[in-house]
Design a protein around this motif. Structure first.
Motif, mmCIF file in Angstrom:
data_model
loop_
_atom_site.group_PDB
_atom_site.id
_atom_site.type_symbol
_atom_site.label_atom_id
_atom_site.label_comp_id
_atom_site.label_asym_id
_atom_site.label_seq_id
_atom_site.Cartn_x
_atom_site.Cartn_y
_atom_site.Cartn_z
ATOM 1 N N PRO A 89 0.795 -1.147 0.033
ATOM 2 C CA PRO A 89 0.043 -0.036 0.043
ATOM 3 C C PRO A 89 0.747 1.399 -0.040
ATOM 4 C CG PRO A 89 -0.058 -0.932 2.299
ATOM 5 C CD PRO A 89 0.441 -2.041 1.192
ATOM 6 N N VAL A 90 2.312 1.275 0.465
ATOM 7 C CA VAL A 90 2.942 2.339 0.321
ATOM 8 C C VAL A 90 4.025 2.351 -0.578
ATOM 9 C CG1 VAL A 90 2.405 2.991 2.506
ATOM 10 C CG2 VAL A 90 4.421 1.951 2.247
ATOM 11 N N LEU A 91 4.036 1.384 -1.527
ATOM 12 C CA LEU A 91 5.109 1.165 -2.605
ATOM 13 C C LEU A 91 5.194 2.705 -3.415
ATOM 14 C CD1 LEU A 91 7.036 -0.820 -3.822
ATOM 15 C CD2 LEU A 91 5.300 -1.409 -5.581
ATOM 16 N N GLU A 92 6.463 2.994 -3.819
ATOM 17 C CA GLU A 92 6.787 4.140 -4.370
ATOM 18 C C GLU A 92 7.560 3.934 -5.812
ATOM 19 O OE1 GLU A 92 8.332 7.102 -1.556
ATOM 20 O OE2 GLU A 92 6.480 7.369 -0.624
ATOM 21 N N SER A 106 -1.505 0.364 -8.684
ATOM 22 C CA SER A 106 -1.080 0.949 -7.435
ATOM 23 C C SER A 106 -1.391 2.333 -7.188
ATOM 24 C CB SER A 106 0.769 0.978 -7.627
ATOM 25 O OG SER A 106 1.059 1.510 -6.134
ATOM 26 N N LEU A 107 -1.917 2.765 -5.967
ATOM 27 C CA LEU A 107 -2.375 4.176 -5.760
ATOM 28 C C LEU A 107 -1.247 5.041 -5.150
ATOM 29 C CD1 LEU A 107 -5.781 3.365 -4.348
ATOM 30 C CD2 LEU A 107 -5.279 4.088 -6.431
ATOM 31 N N SER A 108 -0.138 4.218 -4.727
ATOM 32 C CA SER A 108 0.834 5.110 -4.126
ATOM 33 C C SER A 108 2.137 5.052 -5.115
ATOM 34 C CB SER A 108 1.410 4.367 -2.782
ATOM 35 O OG SER A 108 1.638 2.851 -3.159
ATOM 36 N N ARG A 128 -0.595 8.349 -9.068
ATOM 37 C CA ARG A 128 0.580 9.172 -8.810
ATOM 38 C C ARG A 128 1.884 9.170 -9.296
ATOM 39 N NH1 ARG A 128 0.529 8.984 -2.243
ATOM 40 N NH2 ARG A 128 1.676 10.904 -2.588
ATOM 41 N N LEU A 129 1.876 8.591 -10.575
ATOM 42 C CA LEU A 129 3.267 8.093 -11.204
ATOM 43 C C LEU A 129 3.736 9.516 -11.469
ATOM 44 C CD1 LEU A 129 4.490 5.532 -11.451
ATOM 45 C CD2 LEU A 129 3.683 5.717 -14.011
ATOM 46 N N CYS A 130 5.147 9.517 -11.136
ATOM 47 C CA CYS A 130 6.006 10.677 -11.428
ATOM 48 C C CYS A 130 6.942 10.584 -12.647
ATOM 49 C CB CYS A 130 6.649 11.311 -10.248
ATOM 50 S SG CYS A 130 5.395 12.062 -8.744
#
Length: 390
Positions: free
Chosen positions: A176-179, A197-199, A224-226
């Motif tokens: 859930p917090v994968l960046e 993924s939402l994170s 949220r992909l940068c």
């Protein structure tokens, strides 16, 4: 004086040394004999030992299940051994002990060869609640049942074997917090990789192979992909849910057309032009390419490899899909005859892309200047009153 310090301070000092140096301190005195076993981190390479059995014996001592100290970081590098030890049965108790002792950073690099099976990771790894960073190289993952990695932020999976597509999809979903996610796909892996993924903020996906599969594909849904980097000459299907305008995109794609091109290359001379494919083969791919362009059309910072133009056909037409583009990098370094796509870019489009007239601020061209098409591209940009960095 150092020997008079409490154990936890001495262990902290030892943790600043390499594992090999830390172990050497065990000969200083009786006081130091067992201290290295309590180190919070360990970097272990099988080649640092005289034989593989010594490597395993060392590991069993360090991963004593009765030892209660926390293990924050573990890096295992396992090379091919010549001692007849083919199964990685020793890894299961080691990794279970690491999970028990609240491992935070786990790196397992296994250099396997054709005559060796990839080491399998234990299922206990799927429920390590303390894991923050996981990096795996040439290992096999077990079928995913229950997965929950609540603190995992970084996951790099390089040439990892998955039993099925659902295992990879579940693994990503249950972080859930994968960046930061990096995936390098094995040569013969034709699966569809679904990233939901939402994170997630950074994604690198690479599948480069001489083997082609009609079933291979990529699905990305990460709002949220940068940063997104894709290097793929196998997959024919790409589905990317709308990327944000702030996302940096770096891509090298061919949508399966490289396979067609190599199959029919002998039919053309060195002056073959873009688009000389059998239309019956190319037509089914047009909708896939169109859907992909729609999903990435909002990005403002993009780097693309020249081989991608083989799929997108003409650069000006391609740029029309990106009305908000601000920065563009074109990488056109040819390594062999198949990569010499820069000579095939067509600038005959009569219309000028909207981004070239309004939003585009910077263009970087990385290419040999002797290519005629590079000069033509520069002239095209200058004609439209654009500054070029070469």
């Amino acid at each position: 004086m150092i020997s008079q310090l409490p154990d936890h301070l001495i262990c902290h000092i030892l943790s600043l040394l390499s594992t090999k140096e830390a172990v050497k301190t065990s000969v200083l005195s009786t006081r130091w004999r067992q201290l290295w076993l309590w180190l919070p981190s360990l970097e272990l390479k099988s080649r640092d030992f005289s034989d593989f059995n010594n490597f395993m014996s060392f590991g069993y001592r360090f991963f004593d299940s009765n030892r209660v100290s926390c293990k924050h970081k573990l890096k295992l590098t396992i090379h091919r051994n010549e001692d007849g030890v083919k199964d990685a049965y020793y890894l299961t108790p080691w990794l279970k002990a690491a999970v028990k002792h609240k491992i935070q950073h786990l790196h397992v690099h296994s250099y396997s060869y054709a005559d060796h099976r990839f080491h399998k990771m234990p299922q206990r790894l799927y429920t390590c609640h303390t894991l923050v960073c996981l990096k795996l190289f040439q290992v096999t993952l077990d079928d995913a049942g229950f997965v929950f990695l609540p603190k995992l932020k970084t996951m790099h999976l390089e040439y990892v074997k998955f039993p099925n597509e659902a295992t990879f999809e579940t693994l990503v979903l249950c972080c859930p917090v994968l960046e930061d996610l990096k995936i390098f796909v094995a040569n013969d892996d034709g699966k569809v990789f679904r990233v939901h993924s939402l994170s997630l903020k950074r994604l690198t996906f690479e599948r480069v192979s001489s083997f082609f599969s009609d079933s291979a594909g990529v699905v990305i849904d990460a709002p949220r992909l940068c940063f997104l980097k894709i290097n793929d000459n196998v997959s024919k299907r790409f589905i990317v849910d709308s990327l944000d305008s702030n996302t940096i995109l770096d891509m090298s794609l061919v949508f399966g057309l490289e396979e067609v091109d190599k199959t029919n290359w002998d039919e053309f001379d060195d002056g073959a032009v873009l688009g000389e494919f059998d239309e019956s083969i190319v037509s089914p791919m047009r909708s896939s390419i169109s859907d992909f362009l729609s999903g990435i059309s909002r990005v403002s910072d993009m780097s693309i490899c020249a081989r991608t133009f083989k799929s997108f056909q003409w650069l000006p037409n391609f740029l029309e899909s990106f009305p908000n583009l601000k920065s563009l990098s074109l990488v056109c370094i040819a390594k062999n005859v198949y990569d010499d796509y820069i000579n095939e870019i067509n600038f005959s489009s009569s219309s000028v892309p909207e981004c070239l007239l309004s939003s585009l601020e910077f263009v970087e061209i990385i290419a040999p200047i002797y290519y005629a098409a590079v000069v033509e591209l520069i002239n095209y940009l200058l004609k439209n009153e654009f500054f070029v960095d070469i």
